[in-house]
Design a protein around this motif. Structure first.
Motif, PDB file in Angstrom:
ATOM      1  N   THR A  15     -19.919  12.213 -40.385  1.00  0.00           N
ATOM      2  CA  THR A  15     -19.576  11.536 -41.642  1.00  0.00           C
ATOM      3  C   THR A  15     -20.041  12.346 -42.845  1.00  0.00           C
ATOM      4  OG1 THR A  15     -19.712   9.354 -40.585  1.00  0.00           O
ATOM      5  CG2 THR A  15     -19.857   9.414 -42.987  1.00  0.00           C
ATOM      6  N   LEU A  16     -21.271  12.866 -42.774  1.00  0.00           N
ATOM      7  CA  LEU A  16     -21.788  13.656 -43.884  1.00  0.00           C
ATOM      8  C   LEU A  16     -20.961  14.927 -44.073  1.00  0.00           C
ATOM      9  CD1 LEU A  16     -23.747  14.287 -46.114  1.00  0.00           C
ATOM     10  CD2 LEU A  16     -25.412  15.053 -44.409  1.00  0.00           C
ATOM     11  N   GLN A  17     -20.593  15.563 -42.971  1.00  0.00           N
ATOM     12  CA  GLN A  17     -19.786  16.780 -43.067  1.00  0.00           C
ATOM     13  C   GLN A  17     -18.426  16.476 -43.710  1.00  0.00           C
ATOM     14  OE1 GLN A  17     -19.740  19.179 -39.572  1.00  0.00           O
ATOM     15  NE2 GLN A  17     -18.287  20.667 -40.389  1.00  0.00           N
ATOM     16  N   GLN A  18     -17.821  15.359 -43.328  1.00  0.00           N
ATOM     17  CA  GLN A  18     -16.533  14.974 -43.910  1.00  0.00           C
ATOM     18  C   GLN A  18     -16.670  14.679 -45.400  1.00  0.00           C
ATOM     19  OE1 GLN A  18     -15.438  11.675 -41.392  1.00  0.00           O
ATOM     20  NE2 GLN A  18     -14.386  12.976 -39.894  1.00  0.00           N
ATOM     21  N   ASP A  19     -17.747  13.971 -45.764  1.00  0.00           N
ATOM     22  CA  ASP A  19     -17.976  13.653 -47.187  1.00  0.00           C
ATOM     23  C   ASP A  19     -18.160  14.928 -48.013  1.00  0.00           C
ATOM     24  OD1 ASP A  19     -17.740  10.962 -46.801  1.00  0.00           O
ATOM     25  OD2 ASP A  19     -19.902  10.564 -46.731  1.00  0.00           O
ATOM     26  N   LEU A  20     -18.886  15.885 -47.464  1.00  0.00           N
ATOM     27  CA  LEU A  20     -19.090  17.147 -48.173  1.00  0.00           C
ATOM     28  C   LEU A  20     -17.772  17.900 -48.352  1.00  0.00           C
ATOM     29  CD1 LEU A  20     -22.424  18.251 -46.487  1.00  0.00           C
ATOM     30  CD2 LEU A  20     -22.121  17.847 -48.932  1.00  0.00           C
ATOM     31  N   GLU A  21     -16.937  17.886 -47.323  1.00  0.00           N
ATOM     32  CA  GLU A  21     -15.645  18.575 -47.410  1.00  0.00           C
ATOM     33  C   GLU A  21     -14.749  17.936 -48.466  1.00  0.00           C
ATOM     34  OE1 GLU A  21     -14.239  18.310 -43.425  1.00  0.00           O
ATOM     35  OE2 GLU A  21     -15.493  19.971 -42.692  1.00  0.00           O
ATOM     36  N   ILE A  22     -14.840  16.591 -48.591  1.00  0.00           N
ATOM     37  CA  ILE A  22     -13.979  15.874 -49.542  1.00  0.00           C
ATOM     38  C   ILE A  22     -14.523  15.947 -50.965  1.00  0.00           C
ATOM     39  CG2 ILE A  22     -13.110  13.590 -50.200  1.00  0.00           C
ATOM     40  CD1 ILE A  22     -13.133  12.899 -47.174  1.00  0.00           C
ATOM     41  N   TYR A  23     -15.827  15.635 -51.124  1.00  0.00           N
ATOM     42  CA  TYR A  23     -16.396  15.477 -52.470  1.00  0.00           C
ATOM     43  C   TYR A  23     -17.096  16.722 -53.001  1.00  0.00           C
ATOM     44  CZ  TYR A  23     -15.546  10.582 -51.318  1.00  0.00           C
ATOM     45  OH  TYR A  23     -14.958   9.405 -50.956  1.00  0.00           O
ATOM     46  N   CYS A  24     -17.509  17.601 -52.109  1.00  0.00           N
ATOM     47  CA  CYS A  24     -18.245  18.808 -52.533  1.00  0.00           C
ATOM     48  C   CYS A  24     -17.644  20.038 -51.843  1.00  0.00           C
ATOM     49  CB  CYS A  24     -19.735  18.679 -52.190  1.00  0.00           C
ATOM     50  SG  CYS A  24     -20.506  17.151 -52.744  1.00  0.00           S
ATOM     51  N   PRO A  25     -16.398  20.360 -52.135  1.00  0.00           N
ATOM     52  CA  PRO A  25     -15.734  21.467 -51.431  1.00  0.00           C
ATOM     53  C   PRO A  25     -16.393  22.826 -51.667  1.00  0.00           C
ATOM     54  CG  PRO A  25     -14.435  20.725 -53.318  1.00  0.00           C
ATOM     55  CD  PRO A  25     -15.520  19.718 -53.119  1.00  0.00           C
ATOM     56  N   GLU A  26     -17.255  22.897 -52.696  1.00  0.00           N
ATOM     57  CA  GLU A  26     -17.959  24.160 -52.952  1.00  0.00           C
ATOM     58  C   GLU A  26     -19.098  24.393 -51.963  1.00  0.00           C
ATOM     59  OE1 GLU A  26     -20.208  21.172 -55.568  1.00  0.00           O
ATOM     60  OE2 GLU A  26     -18.253  21.408 -54.609  1.00  0.00           O
ATOM     61  N   ILE A  27     -19.431  23.369 -51.167  1.00  0.00           N
ATOM     62  CA  ILE A  27     -20.482  23.479 -50.155  1.00  0.00           C
ATOM     63  C   ILE A  27     -19.839  23.821 -48.804  1.00  0.00           C
ATOM     64  CG2 ILE A  27     -22.403  22.329 -49.003  1.00  0.00           C
ATOM     65  CD1 ILE A  27     -22.856  22.676 -51.973  1.00  0.00           C
ATOM     66  N   SER A  28     -20.268  24.918 -48.215  1.00  0.00           N
ATOM     67  CA  SER A  28     -19.741  25.342 -46.917  1.00  0.00           C
ATOM     68  C   SER A  28     -20.744  25.026 -45.816  1.00  0.00           C
ATOM     69  CB  SER A  28     -19.456  26.848 -46.945  1.00  0.00           C
ATOM     70  OG  SER A  28     -19.050  27.308 -45.675  1.00  0.00           O
ATOM     71  N   ILE A  29     -20.351  24.202 -44.846  1.00  0.00           N
ATOM     72  CA  ILE A  29     -21.233  23.845 -43.732  1.00  0.00           C
ATOM     73  C   ILE A  29     -21.217  24.984 -42.714  1.00  0.00           C
ATOM     74  CG2 ILE A  29     -21.746  22.172 -41.922  1.00  0.00           C
ATOM     75  CD1 ILE A  29     -22.021  21.090 -44.754  1.00  0.00           C
ATOM     76  N   ILE A  30     -22.364  25.614 -42.490  1.00  0.00           N
ATOM     77  CA  ILE A  30     -22.428  26.769 -41.584  1.00  0.00           C
ATOM     78  C   ILE A  30     -23.139  26.443 -40.271  1.00  0.00           C
ATOM     79  CG2 ILE A  30     -22.271  28.462 -43.446  1.00  0.00           C
ATOM     80  CD1 ILE A  30     -25.320  28.794 -43.279  1.00  0.00           C
ATOM     81  N   GLY A  31     -23.428  25.155 -40.056  1.00  0.00           N
ATOM     82  CA  GLY A  31     -24.042  24.786 -38.786  1.00  0.00           C
ATOM     83  C   GLY A  31     -24.560  23.363 -38.795  1.00  0.00           C
ATOM     84  N   THR A  32     -24.696  22.772 -37.613  1.00  0.00           N
ATOM     85  CA  THR A  32     -25.290  21.445 -37.459  1.00  0.00           C
ATOM     86  C   THR A  32     -26.236  21.484 -36.260  1.00  0.00           C
ATOM     87  OG1 THR A  32     -23.531  20.607 -36.013  1.00  0.00           O
ATOM     88  CG2 THR A  32     -23.234  20.301 -38.395  1.00  0.00           C
ATOM     89  N   ALA A  33     -27.193  20.559 -36.252  1.00  0.00           N
ATOM     90  CA  ALA A  33     -28.140  20.466 -35.142  1.00  0.00           C
ATOM     91  C   ALA A  33     -28.510  19.005 -34.950  1.00  0.00           C
ATOM     92  CB  ALA A  33     -29.374  21.317 -35.422  1.00  0.00           C
ATOM     93  N   GLU A  34     -28.970  18.680 -33.719  1.00  0.00           N
ATOM     94  CA  GLU A  34     -29.218  17.278 -33.391  1.00  0.00           C
ATOM     95  C   GLU A  34     -30.689  16.959 -33.115  1.00  0.00           C
ATOM     96  OE1 GLU A  34     -29.005  19.613 -29.811  1.00  0.00           O
ATOM     97  OE2 GLU A  34     -27.599  19.429 -31.477  1.00  0.00           O
ATOM     98  N   SER A  35     -31.588  17.931 -33.368  1.00  0.00           N
ATOM     99  CA  SER A  35     -32.994  17.682 -33.067  1.00  0.00           C
ATOM    100  C   SER A  35     -33.892  18.653 -33.833  1.00  0.00           C
ATOM    101  CB  SER A  35     -33.245  17.852 -31.561  1.00  0.00           C
ATOM    102  OG  SER A  35     -33.038  19.208 -31.181  1.00  0.00           O
TER     103      SER A  35
END
Length: 245
Positions: A15-35
């Motif tokens: 959800t956070l990644q989708q929100d960033l893509e929609i509302y903050c397109p200048e932010i590029s997600i370069i990775g995610t982690a679960e712990s």
């Protein structure tokens, strides 16, 4: 700007990644982690500008992760469930946080703050961690100036004075600091520490009041020799609190 998301809930990451893509397109997600462990491994591989960090995960806390990072050279925005005490701790430490479920407007505000503020110093994280873990009233306060972040002992603050959108702090030892927040914001925090808003432009620490002088409409004499006016509608409350001075 680049960012990574560290959260143990898959839906929260997505959800956070989708929100960033929609509302903050200048932010590029370069990775995610679960712990904590996978987050630490990810930070060894990439160098993001921003880390969205969950406070509580299955294998530890966001603080545990920060403890194992040699150098925190990125902005941290914590994500947390609603917890009144934790929120208060964030405000004293002057560290950005987002409440789950994350509101898009608050996300935009957090990103804007990141663009205009320096990286948080390690002492701010220590202050936040200690306050949350001990569940005690904070003894220190993180103060942002245009150059850096200062960690101040609350008992050393004599008074605060409004200076437009800034606040001038006066400390024991004749030290001063111009902080990039309004007096109203500090009034909300420091009133819990028994500070008194004695005037529209003045907030004082009662422990450093030397005398109340009734001339010229009434004003306080502080331990550093400064004189602080007291508004007529605040006079009764001031006398009630510092009546023994």
């Amino acid at each position: 700007m680049t960012a990574i998301i560290i959260d143990d809930v898959p839906q929260a990451r997505q959800t956070l990644q989708q929100d960033l893509e929609i509302y903050c397109p200048e932010i590029s997600i370069i990775g995610t982690a679960e712990s904590v462990v996978s987050g630490a491994k990810l930070l060894k591989k990439v160098q993001p500008d921003i880390v969205f960090l969950d406070i509580q995960m299955k294998d530890g806390s966001g603080f545990d992760l920060l403890d194992v990072i040699p150098t925190i050279n990125f902005h941290v925005i914590f994500t947390t469930a609603s917890d009144a005490f934790a929120i208060k701790a964030f405000r004293y430490a002057a560290i950005d946080y987002l409440l789950k479920p994350i509101d898009p407007e608050e996300l935009l505000e957090a990103i804007e703050k990141v663009k205009n503020t320096p990286n948080v110093v390690a002492e701010s994280f220590d202050l936040l961690k200690t306050t949350i873990q001990e569940k005690a009233a904070p003894k220190r306060l993180a103060l942002h100036t245009q150059e850096k972040i200062h960690i101040a002992e609350i008992t050393d603050i004599i008074r605060c004075e409004s200076n437009g959108n800034y606040t001038q702090f006066f400390f024991l030892g004749n030290e001063k600091l111009l902080v990039t927040k309004t007096l109203k914001e500090f009034d909300k925090l420091l009133s819990e520490q028994n500070f008194l808003r004695v005037h529209q432009s003045h907030l004082v620490n009662p422990n450093h009041v030397k005398a109340f002088l009734k001339i010229d409409g009434g004003y306080l004499k502080m331990v550093d020799g400064s004189e602080v006016p007291v508004s007529s509608r605040k006079k009764a409350k001031v006398l009630e609190v510092i009546g023994g001075v």
